[in-house]
Design an enzyme around this catalytic site. Structure first.
Site, PDB file in Angstrom:
ATOM      1  N   ASP A   1     -15.305   2.676   7.611  1.00 28.20           N
ATOM      2  CA  ASP A   1     -14.283   3.636   7.157  1.00 28.20           C
ATOM      3  C   ASP A   1     -14.833   4.523   6.053  1.00 28.20           C
ATOM      4  OD1 ASP A   1     -11.571   4.775   6.811  1.00 28.20           O
ATOM      5  OD2 ASP A   1     -11.831   3.880   4.841  1.00 28.20           O
TER       6      ASP A   1
ATOM      7  N   ARG B   1     -14.546  12.846   7.671  1.00 29.93           N
ATOM      8  CA  ARG B   1     -13.226  13.469   7.922  1.00 29.93           C
ATOM      9  C   ARG B   1     -12.896  14.466   6.825  1.00 29.93           C
ATOM     10  NH1 ARG B   1      -9.571   8.720   7.734  1.00 29.93           N
ATOM     11  NH2 ARG B   1      -7.890  10.206   8.018  1.00 29.93           N
TER      12      ARG B   1
ATOM     13  N   SER C   1      -7.952   3.922   9.064  1.00 29.83           N
ATOM     14  CA  SER C   1      -8.581   3.925   7.750  1.00 29.83           C
ATOM     15  C   SER C   1      -7.832   2.999   6.777  1.00 29.83           C
ATOM     16  CB  SER C   1      -8.587   5.368   7.239  1.00 29.83           C
ATOM     17  OG  SER C   1      -8.995   5.428   5.915  1.00 29.83           O
TER      18      SER C   1
ATOM     19  N   LYS D   1      -8.884  -1.456   5.917  1.00 28.68           N
ATOM     20  CA  LYS D   1      -9.169  -1.949   4.559  1.00 28.68           C
ATOM     21  C   LYS D   1      -8.142  -2.994   4.141  1.00 28.68           C
ATOM     22  CE  LYS D   1      -9.297   2.370   3.304  1.00 28.68           C
ATOM     23  NZ  LYS D   1      -9.456   3.735   2.866  1.00 28.68           N
TER      24      LYS D   1
ATOM     25  N   HIS E   1       0.859  -1.191   0.000  1.00 26.97           N
ATOM     26  CA  HIS E   1       0.000   0.000   0.000  1.00 26.97           C
ATOM     27  C   HIS E   1       0.889   1.231   0.000  1.00 26.97           C
ATOM     28  CE1 HIS E   1      -3.538   2.433   0.837  1.00 26.97           C
ATOM     29  NE2 HIS E   1      -2.748   3.146   1.624  1.00 26.97           N
TER      30      HIS E   1
HETATM   31  N1  URA Z   1      -5.890   6.818   2.553  1.00 29.19           N
HETATM   32  C1  URA Z   1      -6.897   6.210   3.228  1.00 29.19           C
HETATM   33  O1  URA Z   1      -7.423   5.194   2.798  1.00 29.19           O
HETATM   34  N2  URA Z   1      -7.295   6.737   4.391  1.00 29.19           N
HETATM   35  C2  URA Z   1      -6.741   7.843   4.928  1.00 29.19           C
HETATM   36  O2  URA Z   1      -7.145   8.258   6.002  1.00 29.19           O
HETATM   37  C3  URA Z   1      -5.695   8.481   4.210  1.00 29.19           C
HETATM   38  C4  URA Z   1      -5.278   7.946   3.025  1.00 29.19           C
END
Ligand code: URA
Length: 433
Positions: free
Chosen positions: A161, A168, A183, A187, A82
């Site tokens: 999320d 947010r 967050s 995932k 990621h």
């Molecule tokens: N990418 C995400 O998936 N969440 C965040 O809070 C910031 C970047």
């Protein structure tokens, strides 16, 4: 338990229990807590922070708010990566097939462009026919048959999320290390890989503007992932200028093909190589990081990484003829040179502004409903440290008739600082955690 009491406790700087955090996240998922209370909670968490235990509880609760895939029957050693997001970052398009060509199983769930950053899914959709929306069964079949799939997140993955991220975004609570950790990791963990490599970017094009903040985010992501039983390695990498030479969807996909054919720019190849080395080591395909890097070199040199990309694209419905002959990608209607205003050395590039210039051309979204033009983007001719003469082209804008070309040109020029001396060289890979 009352939401009010949890908000008050966090507002006053106390530590929330696992039960309190699970109660709030469950309320997000069931839609039983109104947005005004969630917004107050987010702001309290933003200002007061969350300790590592709270962050782990928050991440676990968000992960458990939807489907959690178990891929252990396909392989006990699946591996994903990621990136926290950048400009010109097409690493996943090269890395995922290369690592799969070297024998690892790569279940990759990626995102779309966010803010000024480009998205892996948008780049792949530049290939006609490519389907990002595989069902879980199709995803699993792709991993069994091809060894790699890059798809979008299914709607049932970490739905809490999705809701909290949207809040947010409009309550100035995005750039908080515990909230970002929850967050991203909720995932990633729900998507099921046994090991994860994190590319945590710092600099002018990243969410973390300083190395110290990137280090803190990397430590938080790594700690939560390990707490949840996954192997995690984080790299802190430089995002103070676009990666490679291309910014924009089809342009970046073409550049990724060049990388897979061993002809890519040095920065993309270096960043992909270290991440591949680590992924292959974590997935048990190489006995060490260094041997993982060597294995990456081999699959690039013998063409198997490129062939794996072709197989992945075909398996997901894409027309791989575009990869074998990249001249088939539709070109943008116009090419406009951006010329240096003075001579000297490129000292700095504000990558956020360069990402925004690409969006102004139509290569990204200003509003979520905007349709992307895959053909537009920016060819970066000069990068930090390069010498330029006055009026020399430093970039080429690939624009369409709908592009805000003049505004993009001005934005690009303002993003580039030219001065009398070359800046000190910065390492691309700062550290490995
Ligand atoms: N990418 C995400 O998936 N969440 C965040 O809070 C910031 C970047």
């Amino acid at each position: 338990m009352r939401v009010y009491d949890c908000i008050q406790k966090k507002r006053d700087g106390s530590v929330l229990t696992a039960e309190e955090i699970e109660f709030i996240v469950a309320g997000v998922a069931n839609d039983t807590i109104p947005d005004y209370q969630l917004s107050a909670f987010l702001m309290a968490a933003f200002i007061r922070g969350m300790n590592p235990e709270e962050t782990a509880h928050y991440t676990r609760a968000m992960m458990a708010s939807g489907d959690v895939l178990d891929l252990s029957d396909i392989s006990p050693l699946t591996v994903d990566k990621h990136s926290t997001g950048g400009v010109g970052d097409k690493i996943s398009l090269v890395l995922a097939p290369a690592v799969a060509a070297a024998g690892a199983i790569v279940p990759m769930m990626s995102g779309r462009g966010l803010g000024h950053t480009g998205g892996t899914l948008d780049k792949l959709e530049a290939i006609p026919g490519y389907r990002i929306g595989l069902s879980v069964d199709e995803f699993r079949a792709a991993l069994r048959e091809v060894g790699v799939a890059i798809i979008g997140q299914t709607g049932r993955l970490a739905p809490a999320d999705k809701k909290l991220y949207a809040l947010r975004d409009v309550t100035a609570t995005v750039d908080s290390i515990p909230l970002i950790t929850g967050s991203i990791m909720s995932k990633k963990l729900a998507a099921g890989p046994a090991s994860i490599v994190m590319d945590v970017k710092w600099g002018s094009g990243a969410f973390m503007r300083t190395i110290e903040d990137a280090r803190a985010l990397a430590a938080s992501l790594t700690a939560v992932g390990r707490h949840m039983g996954r192997k995690v390695t984080s790299f802190i990498t430089d995002m103070n200028q676009p990666l490679g030479r291309m910014v924009g969807n089809a342009l970046e996909t073409i550049e990724a093909v060049e990388c897979l054919q061993g002809r890519g720019p040095a920065d993309i190849m270096e960043l992909t190589r270290v991440q591949a080395g680590e992924m292959l080591f974590m997935a048990g395909r190489a006995p060490s990081f260094d041997e993982g890097c060597t294995l990456f070199d081999r699959v690039i040199a013998d063409g198997s990484a490129f062939e794996k990309f072709v197989s992945m694209v075909e398996n997901q419905g894409g027309d791989a003829g575009y990869l074998r002959d990249v001249s088939r990608f539709p070109a943008a209607a116009e090419r406009i040179e951006v010329r240096a205003k003075q001579s000297g050395f490129i000292q700095a590039m504000d990558s956020v502004s360069i990402g925004i210039a690409s969006i102004m051309l139509g290569g990204g979204r200003e509003r979520s409903e905007d349709v992307i033009d895959h053909s537009v983007g920016i060819e970066v001719l000069k990068k930090c440290g390069d010498q330029v003469a006055g009026d020399e082209p430093i970039a080429i804008l690939h624009a369409s008739r709908q592009s805000k070309t003049q505004a993009a040109l001005e934005r690009y020029l303002a993003a580039v600082t030219i001065g009398p001396a070359a800046p000190a060289a910065r390492p691309l890979v700062v550290e490995r955690i």
